[in-house]
Design an enzyme around this catalytic site. Structure first.
Site, PDB file in Angstrom:
ATOM      1  N   LYS A 195       3.629  10.047   8.326  1.00 32.23           N
ATOM      2  CA  LYS A 195       3.517  10.660   9.950  1.00 32.23           C
ATOM      3  C   LYS A 195       4.683  10.452  10.915  1.00 32.23           C
ATOM      4  CE  LYS A 195       0.953   6.476   9.045  1.00 32.23           C
ATOM      5  NZ  LYS A 195       0.030   6.176   8.159  1.00 32.23           N
ATOM      6  N   ASP A 246       9.269   2.894   0.027  1.00 32.82           N
ATOM      7  CA  ASP A 246       8.390   3.535   0.852  1.00 32.82           C
ATOM      8  C   ASP A 246       8.534   3.114   2.363  1.00 32.82           C
ATOM      9  OD1 ASP A 246       5.871   4.045   2.121  1.00 32.82           O
ATOM     10  OD2 ASP A 246       4.708   3.534   0.442  1.00 32.82           O
ATOM     11  N   TYR A 278       0.803  -0.996   0.185  1.00 33.04           N
ATOM     12  CA  TYR A 278       0.083   0.064   0.018  1.00 33.04           C
ATOM     13  C   TYR A 278       0.969   1.269  -0.118  1.00 33.04           C
ATOM     14  CZ  TYR A 278      -3.546   3.294   1.805  1.00 33.04           C
ATOM     15  OH  TYR A 278      -4.389   4.325   1.705  1.00 33.04           O
TER      16      TYR A 278
HETATM   17  N1  HOZ Z   1      -3.659   2.119   6.068  1.00 31.50           N
HETATM   18  C1  HOZ Z   1      -2.516   2.967   6.706  1.00 31.50           C
HETATM   19  C2  HOZ Z   1      -1.691   2.111   7.712  1.00 31.50           C
HETATM   20  N2  HOZ Z   1      -1.521   0.826   7.214  1.00 31.50           N
HETATM   21  C3  HOZ Z   1      -3.181   3.941   7.525  1.00 31.50           C
HETATM   22  C4  HOZ Z   1      -4.597   3.778   8.194  1.00 31.50           C
HETATM   23  C5  HOZ Z   1      -5.430   4.379   7.513  1.00 31.50           C
HETATM   24  O1  HOZ Z   1      -5.637   4.203   6.250  1.00 31.50           O
HETATM   25  O2  HOZ Z   1      -6.239   5.135   8.078  1.00 31.50           O
END
Ligand code: HOZ
Length: 432
Positions: free
Chosen positions: A265, A237, A142
């Site tokens: 973050k 990433d 992701y």
């Molecule tokens: N998916 C992200 C962490 N794996 C951040 C969480 C989100 O999408 O709110």
């Protein structure tokens, strides 16, 4: 009805799905979110007065635990001088210098506001630098929610029930090619099919959005070689691994060089920050120095920079943090593994450093297909059981378990013991 349930019912009228990001909706575990009121150290507290030991840490950045006093003080002090200037500041230069001194091969860096933005911008930089359009990503990795990256993506996309996202024009994703994580031959094949067209390979050096999948020995080094051979850039990433596996992130941890690195973050200690950086020649294509445009009023926001600078300086000056969280990760996996063996729990424990995962499959997990074999219904039962006992995990099989310097061996013994009770009890029986 609890107050959390009441507020969530109202939220559904005003916010799509009642949440501002899908994963936190608890939809894939068949429940509704606990509305969090505050957090401190290892604990989170909801508006119904329940407390939880937190294993999410705002999805990674709370590496020192929630509400660290020095970071809080830095934020308050910065806020007293104004919240945003949309102008150059000294503190953003301090943060940039610090990151360049900590992270291998990051010679220049540009602040943005999220990991999504960092990846989107790094890809544009890679395309601008190479003059090529195509990108290779891995199924289950992701990289945020920009159009080109919502192709066989991990995280919430894995549990949403749709393979990719509606609303992404085919043309936007046409140059995104997908390979199999931990399978170098799949990457080699794509390079072979697209000679001179691949701008970059982007990878989560530890895949942490399809659960946590470790890179097989030689996988990352193999990507480096393939990129070099084919004139493509390698983008790590590190939204999740950056400043977490080590001060220099996955590049330092695995000893593999990336050309560009994206951060999220963690740079803002939890405030909305992201960044991308890397080789000076590549980063020099960014406007106003070069011709690749990328901008943002809030980029390098002074309050977020104050939070980030404080956390990064603590991490730099306290190497014991990494010794502690990585050892806690080993301890977590060892104890969970022992518990699984003793109880016959149908799980596989994975992880690297302070990132772990309990896959609800007895089989090894090396890639997206393996991860998708998990018993998500059993995970949901486990999740709700643990939440009820006061342990807050990510509400999805396909997210990581995050440890921080605020966790202790005792916290881990407690959670393992409670997990053991779940697997020993009839409630773990499949299909019950
Ligand atoms: N998916 C992200 C962490 N794996 C951040 C969480 C989100 O999408 O709110």
């Amino acid at each position: 009805m609890t107050r959390s349930e009441q507020v969530f019912a109202q939220a559904q009228n005003y916010i799509p799905g009642g949440v501002n990001s899908p994963v936190r909706a608890f939809q894939s575990v068949g429940s509704t979110p606990r509305m969090i009121a505050r957090a401190d150290g290892v604990k989170m507290y909801d508006i119904d007065g329940r407390e939880y030991v937190d294993f999410v840490g705002s999805w990674g950045p709370m590496i020192l635990g929630h509400n660290h006093p020095a970071i809080r003080e830095a934020v308050i002090k910065a806020a007293q001088n104004g919240l945003s200037f949309g102008a150059a500041t000294e503190i953003e230069v301090d943060v940039a210098k610090l990151i360049c001194s900590m992270v291998p091969n990051v010679e220049m860096i540009r602040m943005v506001n999220s990991g999504t933005e960092a990846v989107m911008s790094a890809i544009r930089a890679a395309r601008g630098f190479t003059g090529r359009n195509r990108i290779i990503k891995f199924a289950g990795c992701y990289h945020g929610h920009s159009d080109a990256m919502l192709v066989r993506a991990g995280s919430g996309v894995m549990t949403s029930g749709i393979p990719d996202s509606a609303g992404v024009p085919a043309a936007c994703a046409a140059d995104t090619l997908t390979a199999v994580y931990n399978d170098l031959s799949s990457v080699e094949t794509l390079f072979g099919q697209n000679p001179g067209e691949i701008a970059a390979v982007i990878v989560e050096p530890v895949a942490a959005n399809m659960g946590v999948v470790e890179p097989a020995p030689g996988f990352l080094a193999g990507l480096r070689k393939l990129c070099d051979k084919n004139g493509a850039l390698l983008i790590f990433d590190e939204v999740i691994t950056g400043f977490r596996l080590a001060l220099g992130g996955a590049q330092e941890y695995f000893g593999v060089r990336a050309d560009l690195v994206t951060f999220g973050k963690i740079i803002g200690a939890g405030m909305p920050v992201g960044a991308y950086g890397g080789r000076r020649d590549v980063m020099s294509v960014i406007s106003p120095r070069g011709s690749v445009y990328q901008a943002g009023t809030l980029s390098g926001n002074p309050v977020a920079m104050a939070a980030g600078l404080t956390q990064l300086m603590i991490l730099r000056d306290t190497p014991a943090v990494y010794q502690k969280i990585n050892a806690l990760g080993d301890f977590f996996r060892q104890e969970m593994g022992k518990m699984a063996a003793q109880t016959g729990a149908p799980v596989t424990v994975t992880g690297v450093g302070s990132l772990s995962c309990l896959f609800f499959t007895p089989n090894p997990v090396h890639n997206y297909t393996d991860a998708k074999n998990s018993d998500t219904a059993l995970f949901a039962k486990y999740f709700l059981y643990m939440l009820d006992k006061g342990f807050y995990f990510a509400p999805s099989q396909f997210e990581a378990i995050f440890l921080s310097a605020a966790h202790t061996e005792e916290t881990i013994r407690d959670v393992v013991q409670t997990a053991g009770s779940f697997f020993r009890s009839g409630s773990a029986a499949k299909g019950e």
